[in-house]
Design a protein around this motif. Sequence first.
Motif, PDB file in Angstrom:
ATOM      1  N   ASP A 120       0.779  -1.389   0.113  1.00 12.77           N
ATOM      2  CA  ASP A 120      -0.019  -0.077   0.180  1.00 12.77           C
ATOM      3  C   ASP A 120       0.721   1.384   0.077  1.00 12.77           C
ATOM      4  N   THR A 121       2.034   1.220   0.145  1.00 12.66           N
ATOM      5  CA  THR A 121       3.125   2.368   0.169  1.00 12.66           C
ATOM      6  C   THR A 121       3.638   2.369  -1.309  1.00 12.66           C
ATOM      7  N   GLY A 122       4.000   1.189  -1.926  1.00 13.64           N
ATOM      8  CA  GLY A 122       4.866   1.185  -3.175  1.00 13.64           C
ATOM      9  C   GLY A 122       5.353   0.018  -3.419  1.00 13.64           C
ATOM     10  N   TRP A 123       6.187  -0.124  -4.156  1.00 13.01           N
ATOM     11  CA  TRP A 123       6.675  -1.501  -4.614  1.00 13.01           C
ATOM     12  C   TRP A 123       8.174  -2.198  -4.056  1.00 13.01           C
ATOM     13  N   VAL A 124       7.947  -3.257  -3.567  1.00  4.07           N
ATOM     14  CA  VAL A 124       8.956  -3.803  -2.499  1.00  4.07           C
ATOM     15  C   VAL A 124       9.584  -5.187  -3.149  1.00  4.07           C
ATOM     16  N   SER A 125      11.198  -5.087  -3.072  1.00  4.49           N
ATOM     17  CA  SER A 125      11.922  -5.960  -3.498  1.00  4.49           C
ATOM     18  C   SER A 125      13.128  -6.292  -2.513  1.00  4.49           C
ATOM     19  N   GLU A 126      13.703  -7.277  -2.566  1.00  6.30           N
ATOM     20  CA  GLU A 126      14.964  -7.583  -1.687  1.00  6.30           C
ATOM     21  C   GLU A 126      16.178  -8.506  -2.328  1.00  6.30           C
ATOM     22  N   ARG A 127      17.105  -8.188  -1.837  1.00  2.00           N
ATOM     23  CA  ARG A 127      18.272  -9.097  -2.152  1.00  2.00           C
ATOM     24  C   ARG A 127      19.070  -9.345  -0.877  1.00  2.00           C
ATOM     25  N   PRO A 128      20.167 -10.541  -0.985  1.00  2.00           N
ATOM     26  CA  PRO A 128      21.064 -10.579   0.279  1.00  2.00           C
ATOM     27  C   PRO A 128      22.092  -9.551  -0.237  1.00  2.00           C
ATOM     28  N   VAL A 129      22.732  -9.029   1.043  1.00  2.00           N
ATOM     29  CA  VAL A 129      24.016  -8.113   0.809  1.00  2.00           C
ATOM     30  C   VAL A 129      24.841  -8.454   2.062  1.00  2.00           C
ATOM     31  N   TRP A 130      26.099  -7.943   1.843  1.00  2.00           N
ATOM     32  CA  TRP A 130      27.084  -8.091   2.934  1.00  2.00           C
ATOM     33  C   TRP A 130      27.182  -6.670   3.455  1.00  2.00           C
ATOM     34  N   GLU A 156      13.741 -14.844   6.767  1.00  2.00           N
ATOM     35  CA  GLU A 156      12.653 -14.739   5.709  1.00  2.00           C
ATOM     36  C   GLU A 156      11.669 -15.509   6.291  1.00  2.00           C
ATOM     37  N   ASP A 157      11.423 -16.605   6.993  1.00  3.45           N
ATOM     38  CA  ASP A 157      10.254 -17.537   7.268  1.00  3.45           C
ATOM     39  C   ASP A 157       9.712 -16.844   8.512  1.00  3.45           C
ATOM     40  N   GLU A 158      10.204 -15.651   8.960  1.00  2.10           N
ATOM     41  CA  GLU A 158       9.416 -14.938  10.054  1.00  2.10           C
ATOM     42  C   GLU A 158       8.698 -13.673   9.469  1.00  2.10           C
ATOM     43  N   ALA A 159       9.527 -13.104   8.386  1.00  2.00           N
ATOM     44  CA  ALA A 159       8.961 -11.676   7.816  1.00  2.00           C
ATOM     45  C   ALA A 159       9.356 -11.610   6.423  1.00  2.00           C
ATOM     46  N   VAL A 160       8.501 -11.583   5.336  1.00  2.00           N
ATOM     47  CA  VAL A 160       8.879 -11.528   4.007  1.00  2.00           C
ATOM     48  C   VAL A 160       9.302  -9.922   3.861  1.00  2.00           C
ATOM     49  N   ALA A 161       9.781  -9.699   2.606  1.00  2.00           N
ATOM     50  CA  ALA A 161      10.070  -8.381   2.412  1.00  2.00           C
ATOM     51  C   ALA A 161       9.051  -7.243   2.631  1.00  2.00           C
ATOM     52  N   ALA A 162       8.007  -7.410   2.228  1.00  2.08           N
ATOM     53  CA  ALA A 162       6.642  -6.686   2.213  1.00  2.08           C
ATOM     54  C   ALA A 162       6.258  -6.455   3.994  1.00  2.08           C
ATOM     55  N   VAL A 163       6.544  -7.404   4.683  1.00  3.21           N
ATOM     56  CA  VAL A 163       6.061  -7.334   6.097  1.00  3.21           C
ATOM     57  C   VAL A 163       7.210  -6.577   6.756  1.00  3.21           C
ATOM     58  N   VAL A 164       8.603  -6.695   6.251  1.00  2.00           N
ATOM     59  CA  VAL A 164       9.658  -5.686   6.932  1.00  2.00           C
ATOM     60  C   VAL A 164       9.324  -4.258   6.676  1.00  2.00           C
ATOM     61  N   ALA A 165       8.983  -3.969   5.346  1.00  2.50           N
ATOM     62  CA  ALA A 165       8.618  -2.631   4.788  1.00  2.50           C
ATOM     63  C   ALA A 165       7.308  -2.238   5.707  1.00  2.50           C
ATOM     64  N   VAL A 166       6.354  -2.826   5.983  1.00  2.00           N
ATOM     65  CA  VAL A 166       5.132  -2.470   6.739  1.00  2.00           C
ATOM     66  C   VAL A 166       5.590  -1.917   8.093  1.00  2.00           C
ATOM     67  N   LEU A 167       6.570  -2.963   8.659  1.00  2.00           N
ATOM     68  CA  LEU A 167       6.788  -2.771  10.128  1.00  2.00           C
ATOM     69  C   LEU A 167       7.847  -1.679  10.320  1.00  2.00           C
ATOM     70  N   ARG A 218      26.218 -10.552   6.769  1.00  2.00           N
ATOM     71  CA  ARG A 218      25.363 -10.873   5.639  1.00  2.00           C
ATOM     72  C   ARG A 218      23.784 -10.641   6.283  1.00  2.00           C
ATOM     73  N   VAL A 219      22.990  -9.625   5.518  1.00  2.00           N
ATOM     74  CA  VAL A 219      21.713  -9.295   5.986  1.00  2.00           C
ATOM     75  C   VAL A 219      20.777  -9.176   4.687  1.00  2.00           C
ATOM     76  N   ARG A 220      19.626  -8.842   4.996  1.00  2.00           N
ATOM     77  CA  ARG A 220      18.874  -8.565   3.772  1.00  2.00           C
ATOM     78  C   ARG A 220      18.505  -7.087   3.688  1.00  2.00           C
ATOM     79  N   CYS A 221      18.722  -6.733   2.419  1.00  2.00           N
ATOM     80  CA  CYS A 221      18.349  -5.487   2.053  1.00  2.00           C
ATOM     81  C   CYS A 221      16.800  -5.357   1.307  1.00  2.00           C
ATOM     82  N   VAL A 222      15.967  -4.466   1.982  1.00  2.00           N
ATOM     83  CA  VAL A 222      14.622  -4.477   1.397  1.00  2.00           C
ATOM     84  C   VAL A 222      14.424  -3.058   0.880  1.00  2.00           C
ATOM     85  N   ARG A 223      14.311  -3.063  -0.648  1.00  2.00           N
ATOM     86  CA  ARG A 223      14.219  -1.901  -1.266  1.00  2.00           C
ATOM     87  C   ARG A 223      12.675  -1.514  -1.287  1.00  2.00           C
TER      88      ARG A 223
END
Length: 209
Positions: free
Chosen positions: A138-148, A185-196, A158-163
């Motif tokens: 509801d705020t935009g488009w969300v994607s993610e990738r792993p980064v160091w 990821e099994d506790e919060a998908v990228a969209a959930v991280v963005a919403v939180l 190593r963490v998740r980068c949610v764009r």
Amino acid sequence: MILGAVLERFISESPLNVMSRASIEHVLSASALDALFARVAERVYTRELLFSTVVELMGAVVCGKAHHVQSAYQQMADRIPASLKSVYEKLQNIEAAVSAELVRHVADRCHDAFFAIRRHGTTTLDPAGEWTPEVRTDTGWVSERPVWVCVGGEPVPRVRCVRVRLDHPTGDGDAEIEILADVPEDEAVAAVVAVLYRGRWPSKARSTS
């Protein structure tokens, strides 16, 4: 916040420390420390001087913010409703069981704590994978990738980068933000991280509505 002044000094020096702040706040919350003391202590009474205040005071000494207990007491005098003598008596009478439980408490909470913070320009990342397909929120488009996260030119955690590509720019005019998180990821998908995290970026649309 417990050890707030100490954390601020380190946070300004390293983006890696910023990522740890939420975890530390979770581990050393005053309410949890005072509840621990009430549950375990048998001989020492809280009265005016809370156990969380003693932990904060000693933390300032251990972390080098104060040279000794008296110096830490002087720095915190406006928040300590007890004499310096009472502080020393409290320290001398803390039971071994309380100290042991404090160690267990910190270890258990560190194991369970996660962070989600916004990436800033000073944080260097080394991609460890490709961006996932974008998902509509509801705020935009969300994607993610792993980064160091790079510190001193070396990849450390190593963490998740949610764009998030925002429908409306932030109050600072940013049309896109990136969130660094270690939530599995099994506790919060990228969209959930963005919403939180969304409550931390006031958009122009919301600020003018």
